[in-house]
Structures are given as C-alpha cells and as structure tokens.
Design a protein around this motif. Structure first.
Motif, PDB file in Angstrom:
ATOM      1  N   ASP A   1      12.403  12.913  12.343  1.00 28.91           N
ATOM      2  CA  ASP A   1      12.488  12.759  10.926  1.00 28.91           C
ATOM      3  C   ASP A   1      11.301  13.802  10.450  1.00 28.91           C
ATOM      4  N   LEU A   2      10.340  14.274  11.336  1.00 28.61           N
ATOM      5  CA  LEU A   2       9.367  15.278  10.809  1.00 28.61           C
ATOM      6  C   LEU A   2      10.237  16.533  10.794  1.00 28.61           C
TER       7      LEU A   2
ATOM      8  N   TRP B   1       0.864  -1.235   0.061  1.00 28.13           N
ATOM      9  CA  TRP B   1       0.009   0.008   0.088  1.00 28.13           C
ATOM     10  C   TRP B   1       0.730   1.310   0.105  1.00 28.13           C
ATOM     11  N   GLU B   2       1.959   1.273   0.576  1.00 26.10           N
ATOM     12  CA  GLU B   2       2.919   2.365   0.522  1.00 26.10           C
ATOM     13  C   GLU B   2       3.416   2.793  -0.625  1.00 26.10           C
ATOM     14  N   THR B   3       4.107   1.629  -1.275  1.00 27.26           N
ATOM     15  CA  THR B   3       4.314   1.775  -2.771  1.00 27.26           C
ATOM     16  C   THR B   3       3.177   2.228  -3.586  1.00 27.26           C
TER      17      THR B   3
ATOM     18  N   ALA C   1      14.064  -4.153  12.072  1.00 25.68           N
ATOM     19  CA  ALA C   1      14.482  -2.867  11.315  1.00 25.68           C
ATOM     20  C   ALA C   1      13.179  -2.283  10.731  1.00 25.68           C
ATOM     21  N   VAL C   2      12.577  -3.348  10.026  1.00 27.14           N
ATOM     22  CA  VAL C   2      11.251  -2.749   9.246  1.00 27.14           C
ATOM     23  C   VAL C   2      10.219  -2.187  10.154  1.00 27.14           C
ATOM     24  N   ALA C   3      10.172  -3.066  11.479  1.00 26.61           N
ATOM     25  CA  ALA C   3       9.044  -2.397  12.242  1.00 26.61           C
ATOM     26  C   ALA C   3       9.699  -1.001  13.104  1.00 26.61           C
ATOM     27  N   LEU C   4      10.818  -0.738  13.367  1.00 27.94           N
ATOM     28  CA  LEU C   4      11.098   0.331  13.796  1.00 27.94           C
ATOM     29  C   LEU C   4      11.145   1.506  12.673  1.00 27.94           C
ATOM     30  N   GLU C   5      11.383   1.166  11.247  1.00 29.51           N
ATOM     31  CA  GLU C   5      11.137   1.894  10.067  1.00 29.51           C
ATOM     32  C   GLU C   5       9.794   2.614  10.420  1.00 29.51           C
ATOM     33  N   ASN C   6       8.706   1.708  10.636  1.00 30.70           N
ATOM     34  CA  ASN C   6       7.205   2.077  10.544  1.00 30.70           C
ATOM     35  C   ASN C   6       6.862   2.777  11.987  1.00 30.70           C
TER      36      ASN C   6
ATOM     37  N   THR D   1      -0.107   8.220   8.091  1.00 33.08           N
ATOM     38  CA  THR D   1       0.234   9.448   7.734  1.00 33.08           C
ATOM     39  C   THR D   1       1.709  10.164   8.259  1.00 33.08           C
ATOM     40  N   LEU D   2       1.602   9.974   9.713  1.00 27.14           N
ATOM     41  CA  LEU D   2       2.874  10.286  10.247  1.00 27.14           C
ATOM     42  C   LEU D   2       4.293   9.840   9.792  1.00 27.14           C
ATOM     43  N   VAL D   3       4.015   8.420   9.390  1.00 27.96           N
ATOM     44  CA  VAL D   3       5.034   7.708   8.878  1.00 27.96           C
ATOM     45  C   VAL D   3       5.656   8.258   7.501  1.00 27.96           C
TER      46      VAL D   3
END
Length: 464
Positions: free
Chosen positions: A306-307, A206-208, A293-298, A241-243
C-alpha cells in the motif's frame, strides 16, 4: 532454547525507544533567533485540502508566554514536562546574557508550547513547535513523533538531538510540530479504554487526532499557507509513520521511519507487547485480536504494497553491532565507560531485530515494485549501530534530502548541502573519536537469523 523460542523472547524488545542511560548526555541549546507570531487557532484546513477531510477540528491555543503561565494552567503533569527546559529560558537567569531583553522563564524566540484540545479524545495535549525563521507564511510543516515514552520522559527530540538547531537554524524555513504526550500509544486509535493512558479523556484516538484533527488548525495557527507536510517517527513511531503512509497515501508529502519494526500483528505482536507492558496496557486494548482485522490494518509489513502511492519515504536500521555513538570514545558518552553497557546489551538486541524487520519490509516493497526510482523510497542500512538516539540524529540529517523532496520539490542540491552542513556542525561541536573505538558484538548474528526465520514463517518471505 530453539531458534523460534529465541526469536519470540528477543523480538519482544523491539520498538521500545528505551530511555537508555547513554541518551542523557546531550544538552542541546534550544534558543533560536527570530520573533514568534501568535495567531488565534482557526478551523480552516489551510492546506488546499477540503475541510471535510478533517472529521473534527482540534482547538489550538495561543502559545504560553512564560513557563509560569504554562505551569499555572496545570494541564500536564510537571514531572512529565522536562521538555519545558528547552522551550523556556532558565529560571536562574543563567542564559540571559545571550539576549539582553530576555527574562528568566520567558520562552525562547520561535519555541512555543501550545495547549491543543482533541475532540476525539476529549483531552488537552501539549504540543511544542519550532517556528520557521524564514518566510514563515510559506513554510511547510514537519510533524516529529517521539518514541515509546511520547516525550514525557527524557527520551525526546528536544533533549536527545539538535533538532532545534538543525530545523530551526540550519534549514530555517520549516515549521516543526512535536506532540509531547502519547506514551506507549503507538499513536493509533485504540479499541478499548485504558485508565492510565487515557488520562481522564475518552479512549485514545491518536491517529484521528494527528491525521484528521490537528493539521488544519495547527498549520493555520502557525500562519503558513504551504500545504506540504512531512511526518517522522523513530522506534515505536517508526512503524506508525509507515502505517500512516499506507493508509493515507499522499497526505504526507514525505515520511521518515527510523529503527522501527514494521511487523506488529500475529506472532510479531510480541514486538509490541513490551512497549504496552511499560504502560500497563495490553495489545487487545489497543488493536483487539492480534490476528484480527484491526491488527492487520495496522501492520506496516503486511500492508507494504500500500506504499505504492506514497512518495519520498526514508527507512533506516542499524545492525545492532556497537558503533560510533555507543563507545566511550564517541560523541555521546564523553568518556563514560559504563555507558556502553546498555547499548551493547539492550540496544544491540533491539536494533538487531528491527534490522530484520526492515529487511523484510524492503523485500516486500521491492516485490511490489516500490523503489527509489519509482517512489523515492530510500533505505539506509547501517553496518553498525544500536537502538539509541545518536543514530536517529544521524537519520535526521541523512533523511533530509528525501524529506525535503516532499517539502521543497526539486531542491535536491540544497538539501544535500544542508544535510552535510548539519553533520559537520554537529561533529565540530561533539567530535568524539567515532567508530575507531567500536567493539562489534558478533553474537547478534545468530539472533538476527532466528528472528528472520520467525518473521519469514509468518509473512511468507525471507529477509534479504
């Protein structure tokens, strides 16, 4: 039960966007005036950004002219397409008097259902658009994400709010794009397939789809040359949306996150489990190891710093105490006393936890120097309110000056006028008695403290 145990149990209810019994009382009319344009989908981005920013171009079909044509295509389960009631005129002809040329089953003017094919997921996705009434060639675009059920049930923007009237009439010069699938997906790219949620396609991406595939072709199909766009989510998608704002700073010119829990990894993954359980899916299928890593990225809370390069962000939460939309005397229940039970018991607990998450987020963004002054990052903490659509409709109004600043820079005074007019029009049509009938549930305060302690232990900072 100790405080940590309480936190673990109650946090599991966060971000679900439950189809609460109280949210089915609004029947907003979807008819709006103006003609819809039908332009063939194109592969250009149409927004001033390089085409290389989009890995694959989605195929955006022309809007279906009638409900019968959409149903005949049979690309979405009819049982999960009740939103069509707000796109097409009533089959019994009951509303034809509003416009003598309308026919039962035709779509409302400027309401569209488009079949969009995602290459990344190899599936067809229903998208509803509200076309700009004014100056459509220069109208920016708002992407509205539904909550946990993805709009496949009763809990969607068309049924539960007056978004059609607010964006389509009272604002008038914006396009709105609403995906009507994606239940329990967090609108993220999944690590593993899920036989139910993949719906016959590839594993969910979905992100893609939303960031890379859809914007260029969709905005070209809408016929706009305006590169400005916003994305708004609530509950489950309030964290999404924050991610997106953290990963793709500036891709969206403004962002709305209503009643979401920014914390989603590690111990806080329990806030995600209940959503995925409803979809017969697991956290590991979505993001793998919940400490990986993937969990932390999201995890929007873990990456709050990073905002720093994202501007015009509106974030909201209520306390969980019953407020004006939760009581029988309010605008949502129309005197229906049993309707207060669900928001008091379920919606209150859920919102109490999202409130802690959101205070934790503010603590981190403050520490990173990301503020209203530097980034137009606006927090709205309401003293009362549960986890339900009445408050997200309030957010739709209240966030407009922030959202508008990204879409129409320097248009602040007009945005405030539009916000106030939208509120006044809604209250005139749905007066209720408001907060005079509220019954605060003070027992939620220890719950908030317990969850705050648990999150502080993981993320290293106390909530405000």
């Amino acid at each position: 039960m100790n405080k940590r145990a309480i936190a673990r149990v109650t946090a599991a209810a966060v971000a679900t966007a439950l189809p609460l019994s109280v949210i089915s009382v609004l029947g907003t009319g979807a008819a709006v005036a103006g003609e819809a344009l039908t332009t063939a989908a194109q592969s250009e981005t149409g927004d001033g950004r390089p085409a290389s920013d989009f890995r694959d171009a989605a195929t955006v079909n022309d809007p279906f002219p009638t409900r019968a044509a959409a149903e005949q295509r049979n690309y979405v389960e009819e049982s999960k397409a009740a939103w069509r009631d707000y796109v097409y005129q009533a089959e019994d002809g009951s509303n034809e008097a509003e416009q003598a040329t309308w026919k039962a089953g035709d779509r409302y003017k400027r309401m569209e259902e488009r079949l969009v094919h995602s290459e990344a997921m190899n599936r067809d996705i229903p998208i509803v658009t509200i076309r700009a009434r004014d100056d459509h060639a220069n109208a920016p675009t708002i992407y509205l994400l539904n909550g946990a059920d993805g709009g496949e049930g009763a809990a969607n923007w068309l049924r539960q709010t007056n978004a059609v009237d607010f964006y389509g009439n009272q604002i008038g010069n914006v396009n709105v794009v609403i995906p009507m699938e994606g239940a329990f997906s967090y609108y993220t790219d999944w690590e593993q397939p899920n036989a139910t949620l993949d719906k016959g396609g590839k594993k969910q991406a979905w992100e893609t789809f939303l960031v890379q595939e859809l914007p260029g072709p969709m905005e070209s199909a809408l016929g706009t040359s305006n590169p400005n766009r916003s994305i708004i989510g609530m509950s489950m998608t309030g964290s999404t949306t924050l991610v997106y704002g953290e990963k793709y700073s500036g891709f969206y010119d403004s962002i709305g996150a209503y009643s979401g829990c920014a914390a989603t990894s590690g111990e806080a993954a329990r806030t995600v489990d209940i959503v995925l359980d409803r979809g017969n899916a697991t956290y590991e299928q979505m993001w793998g190891d919940r400490n990986g890593a993937v969990a932390l990225e999201n995890d929007a809370l873990a990456n709050a710093a990073d905002l720093k390069d994202q501007h015009n962000v509106y974030v909201s939460s209520s306390t969980g105490l019953m407020g004006e939309h939760d009581v029988p005397s309010g605008d949502r229940l129309n005197g229906f006393l049993p309707g207060s039970i669900t928001p008091a018991v379920e919606g209150g607990a859920i919102e109490a936890v999202t409130n802690v998450c959101t205070h934790m987020l503010k603590s981190k963004t403050d520490a990173a120097g990301i503020t209203r002054e530097s980034n137009n990052l606006v927090y709205n903490f309401r003293n009362t309110g549960t986890h339900q659509w009445g408050y997200w409709q309030d957010d739709m109004f209240d966030s407009w000056p922030t959202i508008s600043e990204g879409l129409f820079p320097g248009n602040g005074a007009e945005a405030v006028r539009q916000r106030d007019a939208g509120k006044a029009d809604y209250l005139q049509k749905n007066p209720g008695m408001g907060a005079r009938g509220s019954t605060p549930v003070s027992s939620l305060i220890p719950l908030q403290e317990s969850v705050s302690d648990a999150l502080a232990e993981q993320y290293g900072e106390a909530a405000e």
